[in-house]
Write a protein that holds these residues in place. Sequence first.
Motif, PDB file in Angstrom:
ATOM      1  N   GLU A   1      11.492 -37.383  -7.664  1.00 36.11           N
ATOM      2  CA  GLU A   1      11.711 -38.607  -7.616  1.00 36.11           C
ATOM      3  C   GLU A   1      12.089 -39.523  -8.830  1.00 36.11           C
ATOM      4  O   GLU A   1      11.022 -39.533  -9.682  1.00 36.11           O
ATOM      5  N   ALA A   2      13.239 -40.133  -9.131  1.00 33.46           N
ATOM      6  CA  ALA A   2      13.635 -40.937 -10.446  1.00 33.46           C
ATOM      7  C   ALA A   2      12.368 -42.175 -10.464  1.00 33.46           C
ATOM      8  O   ALA A   2      12.459 -42.529  -9.584  1.00 33.46           O
ATOM      9  N   LEU A   3      11.952 -42.296 -11.708  1.00 35.70           N
ATOM     10  CA  LEU A   3      11.101 -43.282 -12.026  1.00 35.70           C
ATOM     11  C   LEU A   3      11.828 -44.417 -12.585  1.00 35.70           C
ATOM     12  O   LEU A   3      12.268 -44.017 -13.855  1.00 35.70           O
ATOM     13  N   LYS A   4      11.876 -45.734 -12.170  1.00 42.40           N
ATOM     14  CA  LYS A   4      12.540 -46.761 -12.786  1.00 42.40           C
ATOM     15  C   LYS A   4      11.368 -47.427 -13.830  1.00 42.40           C
ATOM     16  O   LYS A   4      10.344 -47.491 -13.553  1.00 42.40           O
ATOM     17  N   PRO A   5      11.996 -47.838 -14.944  1.00 43.11           N
ATOM     18  CA  PRO A   5      10.998 -48.597 -16.053  1.00 43.11           C
ATOM     19  C   PRO A   5      10.410 -49.768 -15.116  1.00 43.11           C
ATOM     20  O   PRO A   5      11.079 -50.505 -14.344  1.00 43.11           O
TER      21      PRO A   5
ATOM     22  N   ASP B   1       9.187 -60.372 -27.279  1.00 37.42           N
ATOM     23  CA  ASP B   1       8.800 -60.508 -25.782  1.00 37.42           C
ATOM     24  C   ASP B   1       9.165 -59.478 -24.791  1.00 37.42           C
ATOM     25  O   ASP B   1       8.883 -59.425 -23.777  1.00 37.42           O
ATOM     26  N   HIS B   2       9.548 -58.374 -25.363  1.00 33.03           N
ATOM     27  CA  HIS B   2      10.324 -57.348 -24.519  1.00 33.03           C
ATOM     28  C   HIS B   2      10.618 -56.053 -25.282  1.00 33.03           C
ATOM     29  O   HIS B   2      10.450 -55.817 -26.391  1.00 33.03           O
ATOM     30  N   VAL B   3      10.960 -55.084 -24.319  1.00 28.00           N
ATOM     31  CA  VAL B   3      10.824 -53.524 -24.855  1.00 28.00           C
ATOM     32  C   VAL B   3      11.908 -52.828 -24.136  1.00 28.00           C
ATOM     33  O   VAL B   3      11.877 -52.939 -22.922  1.00 28.00           O
ATOM     34  N   PHE B   4      12.600 -52.006 -24.671  1.00 26.61           N
ATOM     35  CA  PHE B   4      13.374 -50.887 -24.224  1.00 26.61           C
ATOM     36  C   PHE B   4      12.703 -49.376 -24.624  1.00 26.61           C
ATOM     37  O   PHE B   4      12.861 -49.176 -25.827  1.00 26.61           O
TER      38      PHE B   4
ATOM     39  N   TYR C   1      18.177 -54.338 -17.641  1.00 27.30           N
ATOM     40  CA  TYR C   1      16.909 -55.115 -17.855  1.00 27.30           C
ATOM     41  C   TYR C   1      15.853 -54.438 -18.548  1.00 27.30           C
ATOM     42  O   TYR C   1      15.595 -53.342 -18.494  1.00 27.30           O
ATOM     43  N   PRO C   2      15.309 -55.224 -19.481  1.00 26.42           N
ATOM     44  CA  PRO C   2      13.802 -54.729 -20.382  1.00 26.42           C
ATOM     45  C   PRO C   2      12.799 -54.871 -19.628  1.00 26.42           C
ATOM     46  O   PRO C   2      12.857 -55.640 -18.587  1.00 26.42           O
ATOM     47  N   THR C   3      11.606 -54.270 -20.226  1.00 32.90           N
ATOM     48  CA  THR C   3      10.250 -54.499 -19.608  1.00 32.90           C
ATOM     49  C   THR C   3       9.804 -55.643 -20.517  1.00 32.90           C
ATOM     50  O   THR C   3       9.799 -55.633 -21.848  1.00 32.90           O
TER      51      THR C   3
END
Length: 392
Positions: A246-250, A341-344, A377-379
């Motif tokens: 099953e695909a896992l989303k970030p 404040d975010h990461v890809f 959308y970033p994390t």
Amino acid sequence: MGMKAKASWVLPTQGQETAAETEDETQDRKGKLGAADKVAWGVNKLCFFTISDLVEDKCRVRLLNVLAFSLVYVFFVFAMLSSLREAQPIIRHIIFSNPPPAFYFAGAYDTRNAPPGVFVNRSHKVYVNSDLGGPMQDVNVTLGVVDYRSQGYLPCSTDEKLARQGTNEDLRLKEVCNYDKLEYNLGATDDMGIATISNLQMWGPSGLYTITATCNDLEGAEEVRMRIVSPVSYMYVIHPDKDPFEALKPPTSTRVGQPLEIQPAVVLLDFNKLPLPNRSVTAFANPDPSWPPRGPRAQLTPQVHMRGQKVVELNCPTSAVSDENGIARFQCLGVKGANVDHVFFIFTESGDQFFPWHDPGFAPQALYPMDIVTYRYPTLLSTDVYEVYLIS
């Protein structure tokens, strides 16, 4: 004439003359050596003993001392010379006995289609010659990378790596651009001076490698080039505990310094979509949400500025090797530090195949990636530290 002189003795008290005696008679009466001569001889003997003989004895003792010291010195010199080891031969030439393969798979070799114990295109032979013209025996030979040229999107070439040394960009790409990861690259020479290195494994990114052999800190003058590629054609990020896949989303957010709540797993498949075991995946952070880089970022500048860089450094960026199902699992992937404040997250295998986790329009089957107008959308990153003050 012809008469010997006579000595007369006169007694002054009596005033009488004694009979004259010849010299022979006197010597017969007093002996061959007269009393006066005996006294003079004794005095001279005493003087010679106390002066001449004494000086002669001191000179003799000093001469003997010098002679003894010289003999001892010569003995020690010969003893030291006899204890010295024979001159050992010196390495003169380090050359490849057979040309290495020009084509090489990164990482471990897949032995499913090979006979047991046989490593195809993994044998390297290096000959070590001495200054005496003969082979060097029982010396260790090590293969190492002296130059690398990237063939993909990653700026991992040797000159690019040196240009960004000491910058934040170097922290972001430190693990994914580490091309000096070699295993089983050591071998010892035999009686013929040939070192056989089998099953050499190179875990760095794909590209053109320049290899040289080193022995006793002496680098060989001969350099060989090998192109390292990856057998991986497809890769997907999946949930580690779901079966079937099953695909896992970030994740939408994570805390700095802590691992991700759900550790991702990556499926690795070859061109025939068969699983690839014994391969690892590396994660790195990208300033842009999409991959590969386009526009101004596609043309990397030769200079890297020390300021103005968006950088995110990751913890545990390398996964465990994939199992028989081709699944490589991360154990403690997380954000170590960041100035944003975010990461890809971007996942890659050997710097050849990539999977941008935050790009829903990316398809590994597509030969030509298409631009899809959508928001990626970033994390988001959160931390307990909001302000830092320098107090001294």
